[in-house]
Design a protein around this motif. Structure first.
Motif, PDB file in Angstrom:
ATOM      1  N   TYR A 247      26.492  45.851  43.181  1.00 14.42           N
ATOM      2  CA  TYR A 247      27.191  45.774  44.426  1.00 14.42           C
ATOM      3  C   TYR A 247      26.552  44.715  45.130  1.00 14.42           C
ATOM      4  O   TYR A 247      27.188  43.704  45.758  1.00 14.42           O
ATOM      5  CB  TYR A 247      27.466  46.911  44.931  1.00 14.42           C
ATOM      6  N   GLU A 248      25.413  44.801  45.156  1.00 15.23           N
ATOM      7  CA  GLU A 248      24.544  43.889  45.980  1.00 15.23           C
ATOM      8  C   GLU A 248      24.641  42.470  45.408  1.00 15.23           C
ATOM      9  O   GLU A 248      24.559  41.398  46.013  1.00 15.23           O
ATOM     10  CB  GLU A 248      22.918  44.067  46.180  1.00 15.23           C
ATOM     11  N   ARG A 249      24.437  42.426  44.076  1.00 10.56           N
ATOM     12  CA  ARG A 249      24.720  40.994  43.549  1.00 10.56           C
ATOM     13  C   ARG A 249      25.919  40.517  43.461  1.00 10.56           C
ATOM     14  O   ARG A 249      26.281  39.178  43.033  1.00 10.56           O
ATOM     15  CB  ARG A 249      24.316  41.226  42.049  1.00 10.56           C
ATOM     16  N   GLY A 250      27.212  40.964  43.759  1.00  9.53           N
ATOM     17  CA  GLY A 250      28.131  40.703  43.829  1.00  9.53           C
ATOM     18  C   GLY A 250      29.100  40.566  42.542  1.00  9.53           C
ATOM     19  O   GLY A 250      29.853  39.803  42.245  1.00  9.53           O
ATOM     20  N   GLU A 251      28.682  41.658  41.622  1.00 10.03           N
ATOM     21  CA  GLU A 251      29.241  41.735  40.383  1.00 10.03           C
ATOM     22  C   GLU A 251      30.910  41.877  40.430  1.00 10.03           C
ATOM     23  O   GLU A 251      31.546  42.563  41.287  1.00 10.03           O
ATOM     24  CB  GLU A 251      28.872  42.814  39.391  1.00 10.03           C
ATOM     25  N   SER A 252      31.536  41.389  39.221  1.00 10.89           N
ATOM     26  CA  SER A 252      33.167  41.389  39.371  1.00 10.89           C
ATOM     27  C   SER A 252      33.758  42.546  39.083  1.00 10.89           C
ATOM     28  O   SER A 252      34.760  42.874  39.501  1.00 10.89           O
ATOM     29  CB  SER A 252      33.513  40.296  38.374  1.00 10.89           C
ATOM     30  N   SER A 253      33.114  43.229  38.298  1.00  8.36           N
ATOM     31  CA  SER A 253      34.068  44.800  37.837  1.00  8.36           C
ATOM     32  C   SER A 253      33.412  46.118  38.199  1.00  8.36           C
ATOM     33  O   SER A 253      33.253  47.188  37.462  1.00  8.36           O
ATOM     34  CB  SER A 253      33.867  44.822  36.294  1.00  8.36           C
ATOM     35  N   LEU A 254      33.407  46.049  39.700  1.00  9.64           N
ATOM     36  CA  LEU A 254      32.671  47.221  40.327  1.00  9.64           C
ATOM     37  C   LEU A 254      33.806  48.387  40.336  1.00  9.64           C
ATOM     38  O   LEU A 254      33.309  49.263  40.156  1.00  9.64           O
ATOM     39  CB  LEU A 254      32.148  46.884  41.624  1.00  9.64           C
ATOM     40  N   GLY A 255      35.106  48.003  40.460  1.00  9.40           N
ATOM     41  CA  GLY A 255      35.918  49.084  40.480  1.00  9.40           C
ATOM     42  C   GLY A 255      36.035  49.759  38.948  1.00  9.40           C
ATOM     43  O   GLY A 255      36.266  51.033  38.702  1.00  9.40           O
ATOM     44  N   SER A 256      36.061  49.005  37.981  1.00  9.34           N
ATOM     45  CA  SER A 256      35.998  49.493  36.598  1.00  9.34           C
ATOM     46  C   SER A 256      34.781  50.704  36.449  1.00  9.34           C
ATOM     47  O   SER A 256      34.844  51.657  35.777  1.00  9.34           O
ATOM     48  CB  SER A 256      36.084  48.403  35.667  1.00  9.34           C
ATOM     49  N   ALA A 257      33.634  50.118  37.027  1.00 10.94           N
ATOM     50  CA  ALA A 257      32.551  50.922  36.878  1.00 10.94           C
ATOM     51  C   ALA A 257      32.771  51.913  37.719  1.00 10.94           C
ATOM     52  O   ALA A 257      32.143  53.158  37.320  1.00 10.94           O
ATOM     53  CB  ALA A 257      31.353  50.007  37.190  1.00 10.94           C
ATOM     54  N   ALA A 258      33.411  52.004  38.929  1.00  7.83           N
ATOM     55  CA  ALA A 258      33.668  53.371  39.481  1.00  7.83           C
ATOM     56  C   ALA A 258      34.418  54.380  38.951  1.00  7.83           C
ATOM     57  O   ALA A 258      34.215  55.319  39.064  1.00  7.83           O
ATOM     58  CB  ALA A 258      34.225  52.873  40.751  1.00  7.83           C
ATOM     59  N   ILE A 259      35.190  53.946  38.055  1.00  9.97           N
ATOM     60  CA  ILE A 259      35.753  54.903  37.157  1.00  9.97           C
ATOM     61  C   ILE A 259      34.989  55.622  36.326  1.00  9.97           C
ATOM     62  O   ILE A 259      34.762  56.827  35.844  1.00  9.97           O
ATOM     63  CB  ILE A 259      36.890  54.347  36.180  1.00  9.97           C
ATOM     64  N   GLY A 260      34.153  54.829  35.487  1.00 12.22           N
ATOM     65  CA  GLY A 260      32.954  55.271  35.010  1.00 12.22           C
ATOM     66  C   GLY A 260      31.882  56.472  35.804  1.00 12.22           C
ATOM     67  O   GLY A 260      31.751  57.481  35.127  1.00 12.22           O
ATOM     68  N   LEU A 261      31.840  55.846  36.883  1.00 13.67           N
ATOM     69  CA  LEU A 261      30.935  56.905  37.691  1.00 13.67           C
ATOM     70  C   LEU A 261      31.602  58.364  37.850  1.00 13.67           C
ATOM     71  O   LEU A 261      31.295  59.216  37.882  1.00 13.67           O
ATOM     72  CB  LEU A 261      30.641  56.243  39.138  1.00 13.67           C
TER      73      LEU A 261
END
Length: 154
Positions: free
Chosen positions: A25-39
């Motif tokens: 998130y701090e780096r500004g990565e592009s697929s954080l919503g997708s990773a939130a599903i993983g979380l």
């Protein structure tokens, strides 16, 4: 980066590291919503919730949509949400990107555990469903009666 492909790789659905999500998130990565599903799938609700909420604020509409999917998945898997997730969903309302997440919450969280706004939404939804059922049943009955009446004239 621990080997995660942040350019939309489906493996992010296996994502299970809240600390790495924060770093991404701090780096500004592009697929954080997708990773939130993983979380939501792979971490505790307490760990996933603040990250899902942050993902709901991402500038990319598609990734925000995935964050709302993560909230719905959390409701399905846990049978509850955190007070912060309930508040985030209520702030958006039962529409747009949040509609399915609210529906999942209403379906998978026991009524007695829902906050007041969600209880109200569930009641409204039940009344609308019942009214629609009655409307359709009366429409079908009228159509059947009309067909029967026309059949007698022939």
């Amino acid at each position: 980066m621990a080997g995660w492909n942040w350019d939309g790789d489906e493996s992010l659905l296996l994502f299970d590291d809240p600390t790495e999500w924060d770093e991404a998130y701090e780096r500004g990565e592009s697929s954080l919503g997708s990773a939130a599903i993983g979380l939501a799938f792979n971490c505790s609700l307490a760990e996933a919730s603040p990250r899902i909420i942050r993902a709901m604020q991402l500038p990319d509409r598609e990734q925000r949509g995935f964050a709302f999917t993560a909230a719905g998945a959390a409701a399905r898997l846990n049978g509850e949400l955190t007070p912060e997730l309930y508040a985030a969903l209520r702030a958006v309302g039962h529409r747009g990107l949040a509609e399915n997440a609210v529906d999942d919450t209403l379906t998978f969280v026991p009524f007695s555990q829902l906050p007041r706004w969600f209880k109200w939404r569930k009641a409204v939804s039940k009344v609308r469903d019942k009214l629609e059922t009655w409307r359709l049943e009366s429409t079908y009955a009228a159509e059947d009666a009309w067909r029967a009446l026309r059949g007698r004239r022939s």
